[in-house]
Design an enzyme around this catalytic site. Structure first.
Site, PDB file in Angstrom:
ATOM      1  N   ARG A  70       0.845  -1.190   0.000  1.00  0.00           N
ATOM      2  CA  ARG A  70       0.000   0.000   0.000  1.00  0.00           C
ATOM      3  C   ARG A  70       0.886   1.248   0.000  1.00  0.00           C
ATOM      4  NH1 ARG A  70      -1.912   0.765   4.301  1.00  0.00           N
ATOM      5  NH2 ARG A  70      -1.248  -1.075   5.447  1.00  0.00           N
ATOM      6  N   TYR A 198      -1.467  -3.471  -6.706  1.00  0.00           N
ATOM      7  CA  TYR A 198      -1.290  -4.146  -5.418  1.00  0.00           C
ATOM      8  C   TYR A 198      -2.604  -4.151  -4.626  1.00  0.00           C
ATOM      9  CZ  TYR A 198      -0.266  -5.150  -0.634  1.00  0.00           C
ATOM     10  OH  TYR A 198      -0.332  -5.706   0.615  1.00  0.00           O
ATOM     11  N   GLY A 200      -4.337  -3.763  -1.548  1.00  0.00           N
ATOM     12  CA  GLY A 200      -5.038  -2.669  -0.881  1.00  0.00           C
ATOM     13  C   GLY A 200      -5.184  -1.418  -1.737  1.00  0.00           C
ATOM     14  N   LYS A 207      -9.793  -2.341   1.377  1.00  0.00           N
ATOM     15  CA  LYS A 207      -9.519  -1.223   2.280  1.00  0.00           C
ATOM     16  C   LYS A 207     -10.279   0.038   1.857  1.00  0.00           C
ATOM     17  CE  LYS A 207      -7.275  -3.805   4.891  1.00  0.00           C
ATOM     18  NZ  LYS A 207      -5.898  -4.149   5.051  1.00  0.00           N
ATOM     19  N   HIS A 227     -10.796  -2.664  11.170  1.00  0.00           N
ATOM     20  CA  HIS A 227      -9.691  -3.499  10.668  1.00  0.00           C
ATOM     21  C   HIS A 227      -9.482  -4.645  11.667  1.00  0.00           C
ATOM     22  CE1 HIS A 227      -5.187  -3.599   9.250  1.00  0.00           C
ATOM     23  NE2 HIS A 227      -5.929  -4.395   8.523  1.00  0.00           N
ATOM     24  N   SER A 249      -1.540  -3.777  10.174  1.00  0.00           N
ATOM     25  CA  SER A 249      -1.163  -4.618   9.039  1.00  0.00           C
ATOM     26  C   SER A 249       0.074  -5.457   9.363  1.00  0.00           C
ATOM     27  CB  SER A 249      -0.881  -3.726   7.834  1.00  0.00           C
ATOM     28  OG  SER A 249      -2.015  -2.940   7.555  1.00  0.00           O
ATOM     29  N   ALA A 250       0.018  -6.723   8.978  1.00  0.00           N
ATOM     30  CA  ALA A 250       1.119  -7.664   9.208  1.00  0.00           C
ATOM     31  C   ALA A 250       1.492  -7.783  10.685  1.00  0.00           C
ATOM     32  CB  ALA A 250       2.338  -7.302   8.355  1.00  0.00           C
ATOM     33  N   GLY A 252      -0.532 -10.021  12.755  1.00  0.00           N
ATOM     34  CA  GLY A 252      -1.025 -11.273  13.315  1.00  0.00           C
ATOM     35  C   GLY A 252      -2.507 -11.585  13.208  1.00  0.00           C
ATOM     36  N   LYS A 253      -3.286 -10.818  12.433  1.00  0.00           N
ATOM     37  CA  LYS A 253      -4.717 -11.120  12.358  1.00  0.00           C
ATOM     38  C   LYS A 253      -4.977 -12.458  11.665  1.00  0.00           C
ATOM     39  CE  LYS A 253      -5.854  -7.266  10.343  1.00  0.00           C
ATOM     40  NZ  LYS A 253      -4.467  -6.769  10.345  1.00  0.00           N
ATOM     41  N   ASP A 278      -9.541  -9.906   8.420  1.00  0.00           N
ATOM     42  CA  ASP A 278      -9.034  -8.552   8.160  1.00  0.00           C
ATOM     43  C   ASP A 278     -10.048  -7.447   8.420  1.00  0.00           C
ATOM     44  OD1 ASP A 278      -6.693  -7.075   7.226  1.00  0.00           O
ATOM     45  OD2 ASP A 278      -7.842  -6.575   5.441  1.00  0.00           O
ATOM     46  N   ARG A 367       2.154 -12.024  -0.855  1.00  0.00           N
ATOM     47  CA  ARG A 367       0.808 -12.355  -0.370  1.00  0.00           C
ATOM     48  C   ARG A 367       0.228 -13.554  -1.123  1.00  0.00           C
ATOM     49  NH1 ARG A 367      -1.769  -8.833   3.769  1.00  0.00           N
ATOM     50  NH2 ARG A 367      -0.116  -7.325   4.167  1.00  0.00           N
ATOM     51  N   ARG A 398       2.470  -4.283  17.724  1.00  0.00           N
ATOM     52  CA  ARG A 398       3.787  -4.914  17.680  1.00  0.00           C
ATOM     53  C   ARG A 398       4.706  -4.009  18.482  1.00  0.00           C
ATOM     54  NH1 ARG A 398       6.500  -8.382  13.735  1.00  0.00           N
ATOM     55  NH2 ARG A 398       4.600  -8.779  12.561  1.00  0.00           N
ATOM     56  N   GLY A 492      -0.109 -20.582  18.066  1.00  0.00           N
ATOM     57  CA  GLY A 492      -1.071 -21.434  18.764  1.00  0.00           C
ATOM     58  C   GLY A 492      -1.155 -21.116  20.254  1.00  0.00           C
TER      59      GLY A 492
HETATM   60  P1  GTP Z   1      -2.661  -7.744   7.170  1.00  0.00           P
HETATM   61  O1  GTP Z   1      -3.143  -8.756   6.180  1.00  0.00           O
HETATM   62  O2  GTP Z   1      -1.530  -6.908   6.614  1.00  0.00           O
HETATM   63  O3  GTP Z   1      -3.735  -6.883   7.728  1.00  0.00           O
HETATM   64  O4  GTP Z   1      -1.899  -8.514   8.349  1.00  0.00           O
HETATM   65  P2  GTP Z   1      -2.307  -9.527   9.520  1.00  0.00           P
HETATM   66  O5  GTP Z   1      -2.592  -8.743  10.754  1.00  0.00           O
HETATM   67  O6  GTP Z   1      -3.329 -10.495   9.077  1.00  0.00           O
HETATM   68  O7  GTP Z   1      -0.898 -10.247   9.783  1.00  0.00           O
HETATM   69  P3  GTP Z   1      -0.472 -11.781   9.691  1.00  0.00           P
HETATM   70  O8  GTP Z   1      -1.298 -12.696  10.547  1.00  0.00           O
HETATM   71  O9  GTP Z   1      -0.370 -12.143   8.265  1.00  0.00           O
HETATM   72  O10 GTP Z   1       0.981 -11.743  10.337  1.00  0.00           O
HETATM   73  C1  GTP Z   1       2.045 -11.037   9.792  1.00  0.00           C
HETATM   74  C2  GTP Z   1       3.365 -11.559  10.289  1.00  0.00           C
HETATM   75  O11 GTP Z   1       3.396 -11.638  11.711  1.00  0.00           O
HETATM   76  C3  GTP Z   1       3.657 -12.964   9.762  1.00  0.00           C
HETATM   77  O12 GTP Z   1       4.983 -13.012   9.293  1.00  0.00           O
HETATM   78  C4  GTP Z   1       3.468 -13.837  10.962  1.00  0.00           C
HETATM   79  O13 GTP Z   1       4.289 -14.974  10.920  1.00  0.00           O
HETATM   80  C5  GTP Z   1       3.811 -12.917  12.140  1.00  0.00           C
HETATM   81  N1  GTP Z   1       3.036 -13.302  13.367  1.00  0.00           N
HETATM   82  C6  GTP Z   1       1.707 -13.551  13.423  1.00  0.00           C
HETATM   83  N2  GTP Z   1       1.329 -13.930  14.668  1.00  0.00           N
HETATM   84  C7  GTP Z   1       2.456 -13.923  15.427  1.00  0.00           C
HETATM   85  C8  GTP Z   1       2.725 -14.218  16.804  1.00  0.00           C
HETATM   86  O14 GTP Z   1       1.850 -14.575  17.582  1.00  0.00           O
HETATM   87  N3  GTP Z   1       4.012 -14.081  17.225  1.00  0.00           N
HETATM   88  C9  GTP Z   1       5.007 -13.680  16.368  1.00  0.00           C
HETATM   89  N4  GTP Z   1       6.244 -13.573  16.869  1.00  0.00           N
HETATM   90  N5  GTP Z   1       4.793 -13.401  15.053  1.00  0.00           N
HETATM   91  C10 GTP Z   1       3.539 -13.511  14.593  1.00  0.00           C
HETATM   92  C1  SPV Z   2      -3.101  -4.594   5.077  1.00  0.00           C
HETATM   93  O1  SPV Z   2      -2.108  -3.976   4.638  1.00  0.00           O
HETATM   94  O2  SPV Z   2      -3.619  -4.305   6.180  1.00  0.00           O
HETATM   95  C2  SPV Z   2      -3.692  -5.718   4.312  1.00  0.00           C
HETATM   96  C3  SPV Z   2      -3.225  -5.948   2.958  1.00  0.00           C
HETATM   97  O3  SPV Z   2      -4.554  -6.387   4.820  1.00  0.00           O
HETATM   98  S1  SPV Z   2      -3.996  -4.823   1.848  1.00  0.00           S
HETATM   99  O4  SPV Z   2      -5.256  -5.401   1.406  1.00  0.00           O
HETATM  100  O5  SPV Z   2      -3.100  -4.658   0.729  1.00  0.00           O
HETATM  101  O6  SPV Z   2      -4.252  -3.561   2.501  1.00  0.00           O
HETATM  102 MN    MN Z   3      -5.208  -5.570   6.768  1.00  0.00          MN
END
Ligand code: GTP
Ligand code: SPV
Ligand code: MN
Length: 595
Positions: A70, A198, A200, A207, A227, A249-250, A252-253, A278, A367, A398, A492
């Site tokens: 994004r 891309y 988003g 989004k 979100h 974003s990224a 852990g969701k 998401d 992705r 984070r 887990g």
């Molecule tokens: P968007 O799709 O961008 O909104 O992200 P998201 O919140 O769904 O993130 P996602 O679950 O894909 O996690 C992103 C990164 O965080 C990945 O590389 C995961 O491996 C890492 N991650 C997720 N959960 C955990 C956790 O409980 N502990 C740690 N250390 N890393 C985690």
């Molecule tokens: C995010 O960045 O929060 C995502 C991926 O879930 S995107 O749909 O590209 O925004």
């Molecule tokens: Mn997202």
């Protein structure tokens, strides 16, 4: 006429006149249409077929190397009054934005096909669902929208019934970062996106519609567009508690949404059901509870870090009918990314022979796109038109220091402050620096379509509508020790925290009051089967009043940016939090156990 809605036909005609495509195609969402599109993209090299033995009907898409995330600095909310967009958004005067975008779209589809994608966000028969139409010249966008939304004939029929829809216009353009803009007109229910394919930026249902435009609508209509992931947590008696969680974003969701409990919990009968990973739309129901739907139909998830130990459910759904974007490739044509396994890939995400010196094989924001139905933990409630009743809302970021593993808000207003006070280290999901702590209220910094001050007021307003509101929590899976490693195992094992949260909702779990909220004591958490050093657990479950004092000074300054739009009740809650921390620092804080 291709649709029975004159306003829609007229808009498509107008866009075609401006963009001058060679063909116009109305998408019906059928298998035949999809097969034809895929064949075309295979021929142009837009999609590379992966191994039919290990990954039937899966493809790799390599984006333009500058088009991998994004672009928040190129994303605008164009309201008549700039104060309505707020300091949390980039703003442009609507007429000026229209002129700029009209010039970009002028003749931009020459020689290309214009696709009309009618889509529905949410189950097509749900009163909570909303529709839109995306016009795009990218077959890759069409294929992704087909996985991510309910797209095609059924959506069009609903749009014709509703008579209204969000207008999204997208063109690939030249993929030049200097000619790339993602522009929203909430007062016109319109989105225009140019120069990026891309997720988003280009899958406009996600989004742009389901968060930026929908949050604007939700505010005027009395609901929430967030979100957030949505999960059902089933206990050994078979009772399911629904939880929504907002992480940036990224952060852990997706992983939490498809969590597999640790062995001891699984044997007792604990299970997590996936509703969404998401986006969450929440409406007060007739019984006063908040009911949530996932407006999406698929997952657009982060590939790196997805492995057999971290997220086996995701791996199980990715072995067929999936699109991988910007991952690496093994010699036998399988998708590969860091964290998948120990194999060495043959090619990196740009198609170069893999060489460590060039960096990771998969782009850090590589992705996958896949239908939600393929997830082993898929819940049929995903299609329930009424949604699921939410018992707990969880915020999280984070944060390598300061923020405890989990805490519970004292009440709704305190919970809104915990959400508003969120901050998180930035990730590769957006272009720009990674790992910098920034304020990200409710994980909505990039996605709230209006002034955050008004957004906080909207959240607080739920507290005086006589509703049976969810309890609010805050988590942090990302605390690090002095050695730079995560203190908490995560994935887990996060169920141990969810189990406490469910227990708190039912009144069956204890906590201790601290100046920042209610925290579990060691004995309040089920840690059976977990080898965690005492020192790690102490750090995860302790509060640093001096550190939090500085944190709350920063959040005070942040709230000041929104001036008089910040609700007095949030200011009051902030002052209360500061006072409690001052008492704690002076050694006079109450630290009462509560059950
Ligand atoms: P968007 O799709 O961008 O909104 O992200 P998201 O919140 O769904 O993130 P996602 O679950 O894909 O996690 C992103 C990164 O965080 C990945 O590389 C995961 O491996 C890492 N991650 C997720 N959960 C955990 C956790 O409980 N502990 C740690 N250390 N890393 C985690
Ligand atoms: C995010 O960045 O929060 C995502 C991926 O879930 S995107 O749909 O590209 O925004
Ligand atoms: Mn997202």
């Amino acid at each position: 006429m291709p649709s029975q809605l004159p306003a829609l036909n007229q808009w498509v005609d107008e866009v075609a006149r401006r963009t001058r495509p060679a063909h116009v195609h109305w998408c019906d969402g059928s298998d035949a249409e999809h097969a034809a599109l895929v064949a075309r993209m295979e021929a142009t090299g837009d999609l590379l077929p992966l191994s039919p033995d290990t990954h039937p009907r899966c493809h790799l898409h390599r984006s333009h190397p500058s088009d991998v995330a994004r672009v928040e600095h190129l994303t605008y909310v164009c309201t008549r009054d700039p104060r309505d967009a707020g300091p949390n958004n980039h703003w442009m005067e609507p007429a000026e934005a229209h002129a700029m975008m009209d010039a970009l779209f002028d003749g931009c589809m020459q020689g290309r096909t214009l696709y009309v994608i009618p889509y529905c966000m949410g189950p097509v028969d749900s009163p909570l669902a909303r529709c839109g139409v995306e016009i795009t010249d990218s077959p890759y966008v069409v294929a992704n929208m087909r996985l991510m939304t309910r797209m095609g004939a059924a959506a069009l029929a609903r749009i014709e019934r509703d008579g209204t829809f969000v207008r999204g216009l997208h063109s690939t353009g030249e993929l030049d970062p200097n000619r790339r803009f993602i522009v929203h007109f909430p007062e016109e229910l319109a989105i225009q996106s140019y120069g990026s394919c891309y997720g988003g930026n280009a899958l406009l249902g996600k989004k742009c519609h389901a968060l930026r435009i929908a949050s604007w609508q939700a505010r005027t209509e009395g609901w929430l567009a967030e979100h957030m992931l949505i999960v059902g947590i089933e206990d050994p008696r078979g009772e399911v508690t629904y939880v929504a969680a907002a992480f940036p974003s990224a952060c852990g969701k997706t992983n939490l949404a498809m969590l597999i409990p640790p062995p001891a919990f699984r044997e007792q009968g604990w299970k997590v059901w996936t509703i969404g990973d998401d986006i969450c739309w929440m409406h007060p129901g007739p019984d006063g509870r908040l009911y949530a739907i996932n407006p999406e139909a698929g997952f657009f998830g982060v590939a790196p870090g997805t492995g057999a130990k971290t997220n086996p459910n995701a791996l199980a759904m990715l072995d067929r009918d999936a699109i991988f974007t910007n991952v690496g490739l093994t010699a036998d044509n399988q998708p590969w990314w860091e964290g998948l396994d120990e194999r060495i890939p043959a090619f990196d995400w740009q198609g170069r022979p893999y060489d460590r010196a060039n960096g990771p094989a998969a782009h850090p924001n590589a992705r996958f796109t896949v239908s939600a139905r393929q997830c082993p933990s898929w819940s049929p409630k995903m299609d329930d038109p009424n949604g699921v009743p939410i018992s707990a809302i969880v915020f999280g970021g984070r944060r390598e220091s300061l923020v405890p593993l989990v805490m519970q808000a004292r009440d709704w207003n305190h919970g809104v402050l915990l959400g508003a006070a969120m901050a998180s280290e930035t990730t590769a999901a957006a272009t720009g620096a990674v790992g910098v702590v920034r304020r990200d209220p409710m994980a909505m910094k990039p996605f709230c379509g209006y002034n955050f001050g008004d957004y906080f007021s909207h959240w607080l307003s739920f507290g005086h509508r006589g509703l049976s509101l969810p309890k609010i929590f805050h988590v942090n899976w990302f605390r690090k020790g002095a050695d730079g490693r995560f203190l908490w195992p995560g994935f887990g094992d996060n169920l141990r925290v969810l189990e406490w949260i469910v227990g708190r909702c039912r009144g069956s779990r204890g906590a201790v009051e601290t100046p920042v909220g209610l925290l579990p004591r060691r004995a309040d958490l089920d840690l059976s089967g977990l080898a965690l050093p005492d020192a790690a657990l102490d750090a995860l479950l302790s509060v640093d009043p001096a550190g939090y004092h500085r944190e709350y000074a920063a959040i005070g300054e942040y709230l000041d940016e929104f001036g008089d739009r910040v609700p007095g009740a949030l200011r009051l809650e902030h002052r209360k939090a500061v006072a409690l921390l001052e008492q704690a620092a002076a050694g006079s804080a109450p630290r009462a156990a509560v059950g």
